[in-house]
Design a protein around this motif. Structure first.
Motif, PDB file in Angstrom:
ATOM      1  N   LYS A  87       0.837  -1.199   0.000  1.00  0.00           N
ATOM      2  CA  LYS A  87       0.000   0.000   0.000  1.00  0.00           C
ATOM      3  C   LYS A  87       0.874   1.252   0.000  1.00  0.00           C
ATOM      4  CE  LYS A  87      -4.275   1.474   0.022  1.00  0.00           C
ATOM      5  NZ  LYS A  87      -5.198   1.123  -1.075  1.00  0.00           N
ATOM      6  N   ALA A  88       1.935   1.257   0.803  1.00  0.00           N
ATOM      7  CA  ALA A  88       2.857   2.390   0.838  1.00  0.00           C
ATOM      8  C   ALA A  88       3.545   2.581  -0.502  1.00  0.00           C
ATOM      9  CB  ALA A  88       3.897   2.179   1.940  1.00  0.00           C
ATOM     10  N   LYS A  95       3.472   9.453  -5.975  1.00  0.00           N
ATOM     11  CA  LYS A  95       4.215  10.601  -5.432  1.00  0.00           C
ATOM     12  C   LYS A  95       3.468  11.234  -4.253  1.00  0.00           C
ATOM     13  CE  LYS A  95       6.573  11.535  -9.794  1.00  0.00           C
ATOM     14  NZ  LYS A  95       7.700  10.692  -9.365  1.00  0.00           N
ATOM     15  N   SER A  96       2.855  10.393  -3.419  1.00  0.00           N
ATOM     16  CA  SER A  96       2.205  10.853  -2.188  1.00  0.00           C
ATOM     17  C   SER A  96       3.076  10.418  -1.019  1.00  0.00           C
ATOM     18  CB  SER A  96       0.792  10.259  -2.077  1.00  0.00           C
ATOM     19  OG  SER A  96      -0.009  10.650  -3.169  1.00  0.00           O
ATOM     20  N   ASP A  98       3.666  11.582   2.066  1.00  0.00           N
ATOM     21  CA  ASP A  98       3.135  11.527   3.428  1.00  0.00           C
ATOM     22  C   ASP A  98       2.323  10.253   3.658  1.00  0.00           C
ATOM     23  OD1 ASP A  98       4.322  13.947   3.926  1.00  0.00           O
ATOM     24  OD2 ASP A  98       2.524  15.117   3.486  1.00  0.00           O
ATOM     25  N   SER A  99       1.483   9.893   2.701  1.00  0.00           N
ATOM     26  CA  SER A  99       0.660   8.692   2.844  1.00  0.00           C
ATOM     27  C   SER A  99       1.522   7.432   2.846  1.00  0.00           C
ATOM     28  CB  SER A  99      -0.374   8.616   1.717  1.00  0.00           C
ATOM     29  OG  SER A  99      -1.258   9.720   1.766  1.00  0.00           O
ATOM     30  N   SER A 100       2.540   7.412   1.960  1.00  0.00           N
ATOM     31  CA  SER A 100       3.401   6.225   1.917  1.00  0.00           C
ATOM     32  C   SER A 100       4.170   6.059   3.221  1.00  0.00           C
ATOM     33  CB  SER A 100       4.370   6.318   0.738  1.00  0.00           C
ATOM     34  OG  SER A 100       5.313   7.352   0.940  1.00  0.00           O
ATOM     35  N   ALA A 101       4.659   7.150   3.797  1.00  0.00           N
ATOM     36  CA  ALA A 101       5.407   7.066   5.058  1.00  0.00           C
ATOM     37  C   ALA A 101       4.524   6.520   6.178  1.00  0.00           C
ATOM     38  CB  ALA A 101       5.949   8.442   5.433  1.00  0.00           C
TER      39      ALA A 101
END
Length: 636
Positions: A87-88, A95-96, A98-101
């Motif tokens: 998912k990350a 290129k998101s 914040d969401s991946s972190a």
């Protein structure tokens, strides 16, 4: 080397020195086959993650969707570490950051999932290094701990952590340590022989050679990186080689050429929306060295404007240093002083974060701990061996018998190895003879011989005695050359060129001078140089039969021979329509003549190492095709 040039190379490396090759285009057949689910889901997921190193972004997105769909939608799914990883990664591709972190931090591997633990360390530290232009001591300490843990667990992802440690040392200007860990990264990569991985490795080696100001190594790594970029059809990697080329031109003080190469790279990034600090800085620096300070100042200021629009901090120290040099060269000392103050302030802030001495101390401690562990393990092994010897003295005679049996087995195995090597040599020789038969069978296309005779009959029927006689003489010379030249593995360049000329002139008669040709050998001693017979003819035939087919303009065929220090380079170019055919049919079968030609080169020159090869493709500018053949120098 000037300060501004050193800073340019440094900045040049910070952007994409250790970035994965995400734009490589590879066929599905070249990708790693997934591990069968019978070995467990972890094995399947690990094989999928490893395959990302050599996959295109589209292919990775498809595999991630497949992996997410394969995880059952149960209440436990949100706590599945693999679900959180994929998912990350999905957010990374969008290129998101914040969401991946957020999803990376949710990964919680079990104690037995050591590979997944190493993968989690990698993704978290990789994001941390990507956000800073220098590596703080605390971050380097954490990476060293992760490397030590991955080595202890024998993790398959240890090579990625070596990559991060190499990047950290590079960012902190410790080039020797960066070289060491770059070599460890490549040596432990599971796909190190894949063209995409080799291309990235040569990219890294070029940047390290640039830091050492070694133009010889820089040119060698540039050539290798460009060759593999063309092999994997990666347009971004190929464009990046023009940036490398500019660095080489700068060292050789050919500043005008450096500007032109840098423009090509900058324009490519601009067209694809991928401009970055390094692109602005390198182009501006090239203008400065070419005594164009106004143009340099323009691009430095554009870089500062670009950096102010970014969400994360950008290290502008080399930009302000370059701006200082440009204003000073222009004579505007007030602005030069202001730019120098900015660069000095940024340098001071970075210097406080590097703490290079503490990092070196941590690295020494890590190496010492590894040695202590090895010594302790050796002592334990020796104690165990002594106990075994003491307990088993009563079976000494039996052991001696076993040793004799083992020695006998070893002798038999050695004899079998010698026989196997002999059989392999015989098989290689047999293959060479078979290839010679294949080569002779394909030297002239049967359709060409049939058409040549048909054209001759037509000329005779039309009572064109002079043309028929000339045609027959050319055809007979060609057949005689083929019969004579094919008796040898190597012939002189003079004989090969004469045979090639007879073949082309016969084709000109056949096609009523629909094309012209030129053979250039410069100042080569064609009577001394040796090459395989009829090596060039298949490529010339492709240009005439396919390139000049159905064109409404005068065809042109150019064949050039040039000698480099250790090899002979042969170039075949045409202005035909062959490139269009390749674009329209990109999945067509490979040419048999190309396959057999490469096999001939392998048998003749590539038994011990790769000395001969060829590459071909559409020309970068204009219409037509090109082929370049590389051969080792052979003297009669």
């Amino acid at each position: 080397m000037s300060t501004i040039f050193r800073q340019t190379i440094k900045a040049f490396g910070l952007f994409y020195l250790f970035c994965f090759v995400t734009s490589c285009q590879v066929n599905d057949q070249q990708k790693t086959a997934p591990v069968s689910p019978q070995y467990g889901n972890d094995s399947l997921y690990i094989a999928t993650v490893l395959s990302f190193d050599t996959s295109s972004q589209q292919r990775r997105a498809e595999k991630i969707n497949q992996m997410l769909a394969s995880i059952p939608q149960t209440p436990q799914r949100d706590s599945n570490p693999w679900y959180n990883y994929f998912k990350a990664y999905q957010y990374d591709l969008r290129k998101s950051a914040d969401s991946s972190a957020q999803f990376y931090h949710l990964m919680n591997p079990s104690p037995g999932q050591t590979d997944l633990l190493a993968l989690k360390d990698y993704v978290l530290f990789n994001n941390a290094i990507s956000n800073f232009n220098i590596a703080k001591a605390e971050l380097v300490s954490q990476i060293i701990t992760a490397v030590e843990r991955a080595e202890k667990n024998n993790s398959v992802f240890a090579y990625r952590l070596y990559d991060l440690l190499a990047k950290a040392y590079y960012n902190n200007a410790n080039i020797n340590k960066s070289i060491d860990y770059t070599q460890k990264y490549y040596a432990h990569h599971p796909f190190k022989d894949h063209p995409a991985i080799r291309q990235r490795y040569f990219d890294i080696c070029f940047l390290l050679a640039a830091q050492q100001a070694n133009p010889g190594k820089m040119q060698a790594y540039l050539d290798s990186a460009r060759a593999f970029a063309r092999l994997i059809n990666d347009s971004l990697a190929l464009a990046r080689t023009y940036d490398y080329e500019s660095q080489v031109y700068s060292i050789e003080q050919e500043s005008d050429k450096a500007v032109e190469s840098q423009r090509k790279y900058f324009n490519y990034l601009a067209q694809h929306g991928q401009l970055n600090k390094i692109a602005f800085n390198n182009l501006a620096t090239a203008f400065t060295r070419n005594n164009q300070p106004d143009s340099a100042i323009h691009y430095y200021q554009l870089c500062i404007e670009w950096a102010n629009q970014q969400t994360s901090n950008v290290n502008l120290q080399p930009v302000y240093e370059g701006l200082h040099e440009s204003y000073k060269k222009k004579g505007d000392y007030k602005e030069a002083l202001a730019a120098l103050h900015q660069a000095f302030n940024i340098y001071g802030a970075n210097k406080e974060n590097i703490e290079a001495a503490k990092i070196e101390e941590l690295h020494t401690q890590y190496q010492t701990e590894k040695k202590d562990q090895a010594i302790a393990s050796l002592q334990t092994t020796n104690n165990l061996n002594r106990k075994i010897i003491n307990q088993q003295r009563w079976i000494f005679v039996t052991i001696c018998c076993l040793l004799i049996a083992v020695a006998s087995y070893g002798y038999v195995a050695y004899r079998q190895k010698l026989l196997k090597e002999k059989n392999e040599r015989l098989a290689t020789e047999n293959k060479r003879l078979i290839l010679e038969q294949k080569t002779r069978q394909m030297q002239l296309n049967p359709h060409f011989i049939y058409n040549a005779i048909a054209n001759l009959q037509g000329l005779i029927s039309d009572d064109k005695k002079y043309e028929a006689n000339a045609y027959l003489v050319a055809f007979s010379k060609l057949m005689r050359d083929i019969l004579e030249l094919n008796r040898n593995d190597l012939v002189t360049l003079e004989d090969e060129a004469r045979s090639l000329k007879n073949y082309i002139e016969l084709q000109q008669m056949r096609y009523e001078n629909a094309f012209e040709y030129e053979i250039e050998d410069g100042d080569l001693d064609s009577s001394e140089l040796l090459i395989p017979p009829m090596l060039i003819q298949p490529f010339v035939e492709n240009s005439i039969e396919h390139g000049f087919k159905a064109i409404d303009y005068k065809g042109r065929l150019v064949i050039r021979f040039r000698e480099e220090p250790t090899r002979l380079v042969i170039t075949i170019e045409d202005n035909g329509s062959g490139a269009k055919a390749v674009v329209q049919n990109p999945t067509g079968k490979k040419s048999l003549s190309r396959i057999i030609t490469q096999e001939r080169l392998n048998v003749l020159f590539n038994q011990q190492s790769r000395q001969a090869w060829f590459e071909s493709g559409p020309k970068m500018e204009g219409t037509g095709f090109f082929t370049v053949i590389y051969l080792p120098i052979q003297i009669a």
